[in-house]
Design an enzyme around this catalytic site. Structure first.
Site, PDB file in Angstrom:
ATOM      1  N   THR A   1       0.803  -1.227   0.000  1.00 33.90           N
ATOM      2  CA  THR A   1       0.000   0.000   0.000  1.00 33.90           C
ATOM      3  C   THR A   1       0.831   1.270   0.000  1.00 33.90           C
ATOM      4  O   THR A   1       0.461   2.268  -0.633  1.00 33.90           O
ATOM      5  CB  THR A   1      -0.920   0.003   1.249  1.00 33.90           C
ATOM      6  OG1 THR A   1      -1.807  -1.104   1.132  1.00 33.90           O
ATOM      7  CG2 THR A   1      -1.723   1.274   1.370  1.00 33.90           C
TER       8      THR A   1
ATOM      9  N   ASP B   1       1.069  -6.687  -4.426  1.00 30.85           N
ATOM     10  CA  ASP B   1       0.303  -6.613  -3.188  1.00 30.85           C
ATOM     11  C   ASP B   1       0.825  -7.788  -2.382  1.00 30.85           C
ATOM     12  O   ASP B   1       0.917  -8.910  -2.909  1.00 30.85           O
ATOM     13  CB  ASP B   1      -1.191  -6.794  -3.513  1.00 30.85           C
ATOM     14  CG  ASP B   1      -2.058  -6.600  -2.283  1.00 30.85           C
ATOM     15  OD1 ASP B   1      -1.875  -7.356  -1.303  1.00 30.85           O
ATOM     16  OD2 ASP B   1      -2.921  -5.709  -2.296  1.00 30.85           O
ATOM     17  N   SER B   2       1.168  -7.577  -1.130  1.00 29.12           N
ATOM     18  CA  SER B   2       1.867  -8.648  -0.403  1.00 29.12           C
ATOM     19  C   SER B   2       0.990  -9.869  -0.164  1.00 29.12           C
ATOM     20  O   SER B   2       1.476 -10.906   0.268  1.00 29.12           O
ATOM     21  CB  SER B   2       2.448  -8.135   0.907  1.00 29.12           C
ATOM     22  OG  SER B   2       1.454  -8.029   1.893  1.00 29.12           O
ATOM     23  N   SER B   3      -0.307  -9.776  -0.463  1.00 30.74           N
ATOM     24  CA  SER B   3      -1.129 -10.982  -0.354  1.00 30.74           C
ATOM     25  C   SER B   3      -0.756 -11.983  -1.460  1.00 30.74           C
ATOM     26  O   SER B   3      -1.131 -13.149  -1.395  1.00 30.74           O
ATOM     27  CB  SER B   3      -2.617 -10.642  -0.389  1.00 30.74           C
ATOM     28  OG  SER B   3      -2.898  -9.839  -1.490  1.00 30.74           O
TER      29      SER B   3
ATOM     30  N   THR C   1       1.442  -4.751   4.159  1.00 32.50           N
ATOM     31  CA  THR C   1       1.248  -5.184   5.552  1.00 32.50           C
ATOM     32  C   THR C   1       0.641  -6.581   5.669  1.00 32.50           C
ATOM     33  O   THR C   1       0.822  -7.249   6.679  1.00 32.50           O
ATOM     34  CB  THR C   1       0.318  -4.201   6.310  1.00 32.50           C
ATOM     35  OG1 THR C   1      -0.932  -4.152   5.616  1.00 32.50           O
ATOM     36  CG2 THR C   1       0.925  -2.823   6.404  1.00 32.50           C
ATOM     37  N   ASP C   2      -0.084  -7.027   4.617  1.00 36.11           N
ATOM     38  CA  ASP C   2      -0.818  -8.295   4.758  1.00 36.11           C
ATOM     39  C   ASP C   2       0.088  -9.451   5.138  1.00 36.11           C
ATOM     40  O   ASP C   2      -0.280 -10.295   5.960  1.00 36.11           O
ATOM     41  CB  ASP C   2      -1.587  -8.619   3.466  1.00 36.11           C
ATOM     42  CG  ASP C   2      -2.775  -7.691   3.266  1.00 36.11           C
ATOM     43  OD1 ASP C   2      -3.167  -7.015   4.245  1.00 36.11           O
ATOM     44  OD2 ASP C   2      -3.305  -7.632   2.141  1.00 36.11           O
TER      45      ASP C   2
ATOM     46  N   GLN D   1      -4.618 -20.462  18.406  1.00 39.13           N
ATOM     47  CA  GLN D   1      -5.311 -19.440  17.612  1.00 39.13           C
ATOM     48  C   GLN D   1      -5.725 -18.249  18.488  1.00 39.13           C
ATOM     49  O   GLN D   1      -6.320 -17.287  17.992  1.00 39.13           O
ATOM     50  CB  GLN D   1      -6.508 -20.033  16.861  1.00 39.13           C
ATOM     51  CG  GLN D   1      -7.514 -20.738  17.715  1.00 39.13           C
ATOM     52  CD  GLN D   1      -8.616 -21.400  16.898  1.00 39.13           C
ATOM     53  OE1 GLN D   1      -9.704 -20.844  16.800  1.00 39.13           O
ATOM     54  NE2 GLN D   1      -8.358 -22.560  16.320  1.00 39.13           N
ATOM     55  N   CYS D   2      -5.368 -18.273  19.793  1.00 38.30           N
ATOM     56  CA  CYS D   2      -5.702 -17.142  20.687  1.00 38.30           C
ATOM     57  C   CYS D   2      -5.011 -15.856  20.270  1.00 38.30           C
ATOM     58  O   CYS D   2      -5.475 -14.769  20.583  1.00 38.30           O
ATOM     59  CB  CYS D   2      -5.283 -17.438  22.119  1.00 38.30           C
ATOM     60  SG  CYS D   2      -6.413 -18.532  22.958  1.00 38.30           S
TER      61      CYS D   2
HETATM   62  N1  ASN Z   1      -2.878  -5.294   0.636  1.00 34.37           N
HETATM   63  C1  ASN Z   1      -1.763  -4.474   1.038  1.00 34.37           C
HETATM   64  C2  ASN Z   1      -0.509  -5.334   0.962  1.00 34.37           C
HETATM   65  O1  ASN Z   1      -0.294  -6.161   1.818  1.00 34.37           O
HETATM   66  C3  ASN Z   1      -1.983  -3.951   2.421  1.00 34.37           C
HETATM   67  C4  ASN Z   1      -0.993  -2.907   2.894  1.00 34.37           C
HETATM   68  O2  ASN Z   1       0.129  -2.842   2.474  1.00 34.37           O
HETATM   69  N2  ASN Z   1      -1.387  -2.057   3.834  1.00 34.37           N
HETATM   70  O3  ASN Z   1       0.247  -5.244   0.007  1.00 34.37           O
END
Ligand code: ASN
Length: 327
Positions: free
Chosen positions: A11, A55-57, A87-88, A272-273
């Site tokens: 992002t 996108d890191s996903s 961030t993902d 998973q907590c």
């Molecule tokens: N979908 C974005 C990513 O992981 C989310 C982000 O960076 N805030 O690339």
């Protein structure tokens, strides 16, 4: 200081497109303009933009390898490294770099943002400036170096970070380990072990799909996990309840786990907590997992357990060696 900044996607450098936000190749230039605009920043920056910005996903273990090899190839030329990442899956990448640059003697800081840099209300520059400040502090004040995730003022050990919020500025937590440092007007540092250990860089050929995640949920059945424990899988993170429990009244489920561990799949039990530790065998429902050959991931995040399995499998370690590393 000479600081290498790699923009891998995410992002922080995204711009709008018809499909939604997407990484922008021009981001590196925009960032350079921001950094050069300040007289206070006297560092030499080299900002690289990866050819395939994601996108890191979309990140896979191969991307961790690519980032690590890139840093390794520039190790002698720079004093510090900043990886700009989505961030993902940032917590996975930070964990992977921690495994690959063990006891590194220069800072590697992974950061990104919740809102793109082109927006007025963005956290991009505050995170980049914080990462730069962390590099300065780690290098100059001789706090201990290593791999860290920096986000919203928190400098978290690379293998301890967990993405904990979708929309807060504070998107990451460090559930079972105090942050190394917290940045307000000044840094507040945690006291750390000061023994200098020797650096060990190991960047294995990462396999995709070698590690899986087995979710535990009410009514889970062997058939749900059958496809997840396919032939090519060598490691699994079992996302258990509470202190490490899973249903122990379904023989087919336990038989499936036992068959997998018998054929050498290393299954690591992580709660998973989201915080706290697995206490293997405290409950009968947890003992059944121990009998099936499942090992405890203790207080690791599931991201770190997944990465550590992937890393050790990539190194070609045997099941026994992997189990020893976890214990
Ligand atoms: N979908 C974005 C990513 O992981 C989310 C982000 O960076 N805030 O690339």
């Amino acid at each position: 200081m000479k600081i290498y900044i790699a923009y891998t996607g995410g992002t922080i450098g995204m711009v709008p497109s018809e499909q939604g936000l997407t990484p922008d190749a021009a981001f590196a230039d925009h960032l350079a303009q921001h950094l050069n605009a300040s007289d206070e920043l006297t560092h030499d920056f080299v900002i690289a933009s990866y050819l395939s910005l994601i996108d890191s996903s979309n990140a896979t273990p191969k991307d961790w390898q690519t980032i690590a090899r890139d840093i390794e190839s520039r190790w002698q030329d720079f004093d510090a490294f900043i990886v700009l990442h989505g961030t993902d899956t940032m917590a996975y990448t930070a964990s992977a770099l921690s495994c690959m640059f063990e006891n590194g003697d220069k800072p590697i800081i992974v950061t990104g943002s919740q809102v793109p840099m082109y927006k007025v209300r963005t956290d991009a520059m505050i995170n980049v400036m914080g990462a730069i400040s962390a590099c300065e502090a780690l290098n100059c004040v001789k706090h201990h170096n290593g791999v860290f995730l920096f986000f919203a003022g928190r400098l978290i050990e690379g293998d301890r970070a967990h993405k904990a919020h979708t929309s807060d500025w504070q998107a990451f937590s460090s559930p079972n380990c105090p942050e190394r440092g917290v940045l307000g007007i000044d840094w507040r540092w945690a006291v750390t072990d000061s023994t200098q250990k020797s650096m060990n860089v190991r960047i294995p050929e990462m396999e995709e799909g070698a590690v899986t995640i087995l979710p535990v949920f009410p009514g889970v059945q062997a058939s749900h996990w059958l496809g997840l424990l396919s032939e090519n899988v060598k490691g699994a993170v079992l996302l258990s309840y509470g202190a490490g429990n899973a249903p122990d009244k379904d023989p087919a489920l336990l038989a499936l786990l036992k068959a997998a561990t018998d054929r050498g799949v290393v299954i690591v039990n992580v709660s998973q907590c989201g915080a706290g530790s697995v206490a293997a065998g405290a409950y009968a429902a947890g003992s059944a997992l121990v009998k099936a050959g499942v090992i405890s991931g203790k207080d690791m995040t599931y991201e770190a357990a997944f990465v550590k399995l992937s890393f050790l499998i990539g190194l070609g370690s045997s099941s026994e060696e992997i189990k020893n590393c976890f214990s």
